[in-house]
Motif scaffolding. Structure first.
Motif, PDB file in Angstrom:
ATOM      1  N   SER A 239      13.110 -67.861  26.027  1.00 32.81           N
ATOM      2  CA  SER A 239      12.124 -67.337  26.990  1.00 32.81           C
ATOM      3  C   SER A 239      12.772 -66.311  27.897  1.00 32.81           C
ATOM      4  CB  SER A 239      11.560 -68.466  27.857  1.00 32.81           C
ATOM      5  OG  SER A 239      10.979 -69.452  27.062  1.00 32.81           O
ATOM      6  N   GLU A 240      13.969 -66.645  28.359  1.00 33.52           N
ATOM      7  CA  GLU A 240      14.714 -65.741  29.243  1.00 33.52           C
ATOM      8  C   GLU A 240      15.018 -64.418  28.533  1.00 33.52           C
ATOM      9  OE1 GLU A 240      18.173 -67.750  31.000  1.00 33.52           O
ATOM     10  OE2 GLU A 240      19.294 -65.921  30.524  1.00 33.52           O
ATOM     11  N   MET A 241      15.413 -64.505  27.256  1.00 31.46           N
ATOM     12  CA  MET A 241      15.723 -63.290  26.491  1.00 31.46           C
ATOM     13  C   MET A 241      14.487 -62.418  26.289  1.00 31.46           C
ATOM     14  SD  MET A 241      18.328 -64.678  23.542  1.00 31.46           S
ATOM     15  CE  MET A 241      18.936 -63.058  23.028  1.00 31.46           C
ATOM     16  N   LYS A 242      13.319 -63.079  26.222  1.00 29.67           N
ATOM     17  CA  LYS A 242      12.074 -62.315  26.079  1.00 29.67           C
ATOM     18  C   LYS A 242      11.738 -61.596  27.380  1.00 29.67           C
ATOM     19  CE  LYS A 242       9.855 -64.961  22.376  1.00 29.67           C
ATOM     20  NZ  LYS A 242       8.775 -65.881  21.988  1.00 29.67           N
ATOM     21  N   SER A 243      11.997 -62.256  28.498  1.00 33.25           N
ATOM     22  CA  SER A 243      11.586 -61.640  29.769  1.00 33.25           C
ATOM     23  C   SER A 243      12.637 -60.690  30.341  1.00 33.25           C
ATOM     24  CB  SER A 243      11.205 -62.706  30.799  1.00 33.25           C
ATOM     25  OG  SER A 243      12.263 -63.607  30.970  1.00 33.25           O
ATOM     26  N   ASN A 244      13.915 -60.882  30.017  1.00 30.75           N
ATOM     27  CA  ASN A 244      14.924 -59.995  30.617  1.00 30.75           C
ATOM     28  C   ASN A 244      15.281 -58.782  29.742  1.00 30.75           C
ATOM     29  OD1 ASN A 244      16.694 -60.894  28.644  1.00 30.75           O
ATOM     30  ND2 ASN A 244      17.993 -62.071  30.022  1.00 30.75           N
ATOM     31  N   GLY A 245      14.560 -58.635  28.623  1.00 33.10           N
ATOM     32  CA  GLY A 245      14.753 -57.444  27.794  1.00 33.10           C
ATOM     33  C   GLY A 245      15.878 -57.560  26.775  1.00 33.10           C
ATOM     34  N   GLU A 246      16.592 -58.693  26.797  1.00 31.03           N
ATOM     35  CA  GLU A 246      17.734 -58.884  25.892  1.00 31.03           C
ATOM     36  C   GLU A 246      17.263 -58.928  24.432  1.00 31.03           C
ATOM     37  OE1 GLU A 246      21.563 -58.792  25.321  1.00 31.03           O
ATOM     38  OE2 GLU A 246      20.728 -58.820  27.347  1.00 31.03           O
ATOM     39  N   LEU A 247      16.133 -59.620  24.192  1.00 26.85           N
ATOM     40  CA  LEU A 247      15.613 -59.739  22.826  1.00 26.85           C
ATOM     41  C   LEU A 247      15.178 -58.365  22.302  1.00 26.85           C
ATOM     42  CD1 LEU A 247      15.081 -61.851  20.632  1.00 26.85           C
ATOM     43  CD2 LEU A 247      12.761 -62.066  21.479  1.00 26.85           C
ATOM     44  N   GLU A 248      14.484 -57.627  23.168  1.00 30.58           N
ATOM     45  CA  GLU A 248      14.025 -56.297  22.785  1.00 30.58           C
ATOM     46  C   GLU A 248      15.207 -55.405  22.412  1.00 30.58           C
ATOM     47  OE1 GLU A 248      10.672 -55.212  25.357  1.00 30.58           O
ATOM     48  OE2 GLU A 248      11.592 -53.210  25.289  1.00 30.58           O
ATOM     49  N   LYS A 249      16.266 -55.523  23.178  1.00 31.07           N
ATOM     50  CA  LYS A 249      17.477 -54.729  22.929  1.00 31.07           C
ATOM     51  C   LYS A 249      18.014 -55.023  21.517  1.00 31.07           C
ATOM     52  CE  LYS A 249      21.232 -55.117  25.688  1.00 31.07           C
ATOM     53  NZ  LYS A 249      21.784 -55.530  27.004  1.00 31.07           N
ATOM     54  N   LEU A 250      18.036 -56.312  21.159  1.00 28.82           N
ATOM     55  CA  LEU A 250      18.549 -56.711  19.843  1.00 28.82           C
ATOM     56  C   LEU A 250      17.587 -56.291  18.733  1.00 28.82           C
ATOM     57  CD1 LEU A 250      20.086 -60.234  20.612  1.00 28.82           C
ATOM     58  CD2 LEU A 250      21.251 -58.035  20.355  1.00 28.82           C
ATOM     59  N   ILE A 251      16.283 -56.309  19.009  1.00 28.19           N
ATOM     60  CA  ILE A 251      15.295 -55.865  18.011  1.00 28.19           C
ATOM     61  C   ILE A 251      15.503 -54.380  17.719  1.00 28.19           C
ATOM     62  CG2 ILE A 251      12.830 -55.413  17.641  1.00 28.19           C
ATOM     63  CD1 ILE A 251      12.347 -58.121  19.168  1.00 28.19           C
ATOM     64  N   VAL A 252      15.677 -53.602  18.758  1.00 26.97           N
ATOM     65  CA  VAL A 252      15.913 -52.170  18.565  1.00 26.97           C
ATOM     66  C   VAL A 252      17.237 -51.949  17.825  1.00 26.97           C
ATOM     67  CG1 VAL A 252      16.334 -49.980  19.754  1.00 26.97           C
ATOM     68  CG2 VAL A 252      14.507 -51.491  20.541  1.00 26.97           C
ATOM     69  N   LYS A 253      18.263 -52.747  18.183  1.00 27.47           N
ATOM     70  CA  LYS A 253      19.570 -52.616  17.529  1.00 27.47           C
ATOM     71  C   LYS A 253      19.481 -52.882  16.020  1.00 27.47           C
ATOM     72  CE  LYS A 253      24.138 -54.856  17.304  1.00 27.47           C
ATOM     73  NZ  LYS A 253      24.983 -55.949  17.834  1.00 27.47           N
ATOM     74  N   TRP A 254      18.742 -53.927  15.625  1.00 34.42           N
ATOM     75  CA  TRP A 254      18.758 -54.347  14.217  1.00 34.42           C
ATOM     76  C   TRP A 254      17.560 -53.872  13.409  1.00 34.42           C
ATOM     77  CZ3 TRP A 254      23.195 -55.804  12.286  1.00 34.42           C
ATOM     78  CH2 TRP A 254      24.139 -56.382  13.132  1.00 34.42           C
ATOM     79  N   PHE A 255      16.397 -53.709  14.053  1.00 34.02           N
ATOM     80  CA  PHE A 255      15.202 -53.300  13.302  1.00 34.02           C
ATOM     81  C   PHE A 255      14.800 -51.864  13.613  1.00 34.02           C
ATOM     82  CE2 PHE A 255      14.939 -57.916  13.750  1.00 34.02           C
ATOM     83  CZ  PHE A 255      14.708 -58.311  12.449  1.00 34.02           C
ATOM     84  N   GLY A 256      15.371 -51.319  14.681  1.00 32.01           N
ATOM     85  CA  GLY A 256      15.091 -49.942  15.032  1.00 32.01           C
ATOM     86  C   GLY A 256      13.749 -49.717  15.673  1.00 32.01           C
ATOM     87  N   SER A 257      12.940 -50.763  15.847  1.00 33.16           N
ATOM     88  CA  SER A 257      11.674 -50.594  16.548  1.00 33.16           C
ATOM     89  C   SER A 257      11.405 -51.836  17.360  1.00 33.16           C
ATOM     90  CB  SER A 257      10.536 -50.354  15.562  1.00 33.16           C
ATOM     91  OG  SER A 257      10.378 -51.502  14.784  1.00 33.16           O
ATOM     92  N   ASP A 258      10.286 -51.852  18.023  1.00 32.30           N
ATOM     93  CA  ASP A 258      10.089 -52.860  19.046  1.00 32.30           C
ATOM     94  C   ASP A 258       8.801 -53.640  18.821  1.00 32.30           C
ATOM     95  OD1 ASP A 258       9.462 -54.039  21.445  1.00 32.30           O
ATOM     96  OD2 ASP A 258       9.123 -52.151  22.496  1.00 32.30           O
ATOM     97  N   THR A 259       8.891 -54.742  18.029  1.00 27.62           N
ATOM     98  CA  THR A 259       7.715 -55.582  17.795  1.00 27.62           C
ATOM     99  C   THR A 259       8.070 -57.050  17.940  1.00 27.62           C
ATOM    100  OG1 THR A 259       8.234 -55.387  15.447  1.00 27.62           O
ATOM    101  CG2 THR A 259       6.363 -54.089  16.254  1.00 27.62           C
ATOM    102  N   PRO A 260       8.473 -57.464  19.153  1.00 23.40           N
ATOM    103  CA  PRO A 260       8.872 -58.861  19.336  1.00 23.40           C
ATOM    104  C   PRO A 260       7.681 -59.810  19.260  1.00 23.40           C
ATOM    105  CG  PRO A 260       8.828 -57.726  21.441  1.00 23.40           C
ATOM    106  CD  PRO A 260       8.456 -56.710  20.400  1.00 23.40           C
ATOM    107  N   ALA A 261       7.952 -61.066  19.062  1.00 20.70           N
ATOM    108  CA  ALA A 261       6.911 -62.076  19.155  1.00 20.70           C
ATOM    109  C   ALA A 261       6.540 -62.218  20.618  1.00 20.70           C
ATOM    110  CB  ALA A 261       7.429 -63.405  18.621  1.00 20.70           C
ATOM    111  N   SER A 262       5.251 -62.410  20.887  1.00 19.74           N
ATOM    112  CA  SER A 262       4.836 -62.503  22.291  1.00 19.74           C
ATOM    113  C   SER A 262       5.166 -63.887  22.818  1.00 19.74           C
ATOM    114  CB  SER A 262       3.359 -62.231  22.406  1.00 19.74           C
ATOM    115  OG  SER A 262       2.684 -62.972  21.424  1.00 19.74           O
TER     116      SER A 262
END
Ligand code: ARG
Length: 262
Positions: A239-262
């Motif tokens: 939950s923390e990674m979703k709200s602090n942008g850490e997950l998004e950062k990793l999604i961009v790093k590995w998938f190159g775009s930004d479609t996290p689970a809500s």
């Protein structure tokens, strides 16, 4: 004498209090769990960009999106991390026999799996795609009738493929094996996750992929042995990674775009 007895009792009480407080403190999680313990994560490292063996460095290290998430969570909670690479189909039995503390393998929480393991919240969503030789025209479930369709053994794609009318389903252990089978013409197509297919497309220009509309269960979550106390520690960090942008950062790093689970 009475006074001495009182002093002695007071001393004992104090001692007991100190002992209790220390005992509580040492068992109380600093940031959760018995810090310092090394957790074993089981995965099937055939699934770039989620988890794969980094051959570029010669280190043969397992890297990827899941590995970065696992590192973040375990270090946040004060655990060490060790990764075991096994066949996808063996992951759930490994948790059931407690040979691993958790599984991260782009694994989808299905109702069937939930009978045997516990899942965290979903951390990433995906879709299925048909991978075939370029120009083969295998673009929909209907087009696969009479064709041989490769899937990973024990995956949700294996389940989904069984619903495709008239397709012959061939289940294999590793994704790279399926790609080889397809290139050699021993299977006509593969049903696999779009994000993973994308990476194989880049490396194999003779192949094409067609994304299917989302139906049924999808998304990735972390799996634990039933009743594991780790679930309650890991979930808040996701939950923390979703709200602090850490997950998004990793999604961009590995998938190159930004479609996290809500
Ligand atoms: N998401 C699919 C499932 O849960 C496929 C995951 C395959 N993962 C892997 N590391 N090979 O069944």
């Amino acid at each position: 004498m009475k006074r001495l007895k009182f002093l002695f009792t007071a001393f004992l009480t104090a001692l007991l209090t100190i002992t209790l407080v220390t005992a509580c403190n040492s068992s109380a999680p600093t940031a959760g769990g018995d810090a310092g313990r090394t957790l074993t994560m089981a995965t099937s490292a055939d699934y770039p960009p989620y988890e794969f063996i980094d051959t570029s460095s010669g280190s043969q290290e397992i890297v990827g999106f899941d590995v970065d998430i696992a590192k973040y969570i375990t270090s946040k909670l004060g655990y060490g991390l060790k990764i075991d690479n096994i066949d996808f189909n063996a992951l759930i039995p490994t948790l059931q026999s407690k040979r691993a503390d958790f599984v991260m393998a782009g694994m989808t929480p299905t109702e069937e799996r939930k009978q045997n393991v516990d899942f965290s919240q979903i951390y990433y969503e995906a879709k299925n795609a048909i991978v075939s030789k370029s120009g083969s025209g295998l673009t929909s479930a209907a087009s696969l009738s009479g064709k041989t369709l490769g899937v990973q053994l024990g995956s949700i794609q294996e389940q989904a493929a069984k619903e495709f009318q008239g397709a012959n389903v061939k289940a294999l252990n590793r994704i790279n094996e399926m790609i080889q089978e397809l290139k050699a013409g021993r299977i006509d197509a593969i049903l696999m996750e779009d994000t993973v297919a994308k990476g194989y497309m880049a490396a194999n220009p003779d192949l094409e992929m067609n994304v299917l509309p989302n139906e049924g269960e999808a998304g990735s979550a972390i799996a634990f042995p039933k009743g594991s106390e780790l679930l309650g520690q890991f979930d808040p960090v996701i939950s923390e990674m979703k709200s602090n942008g850490e997950l998004e950062k990793l999604i961009v790093k590995w998938f190159g775009s930004d479609t996290p689970a809500s």
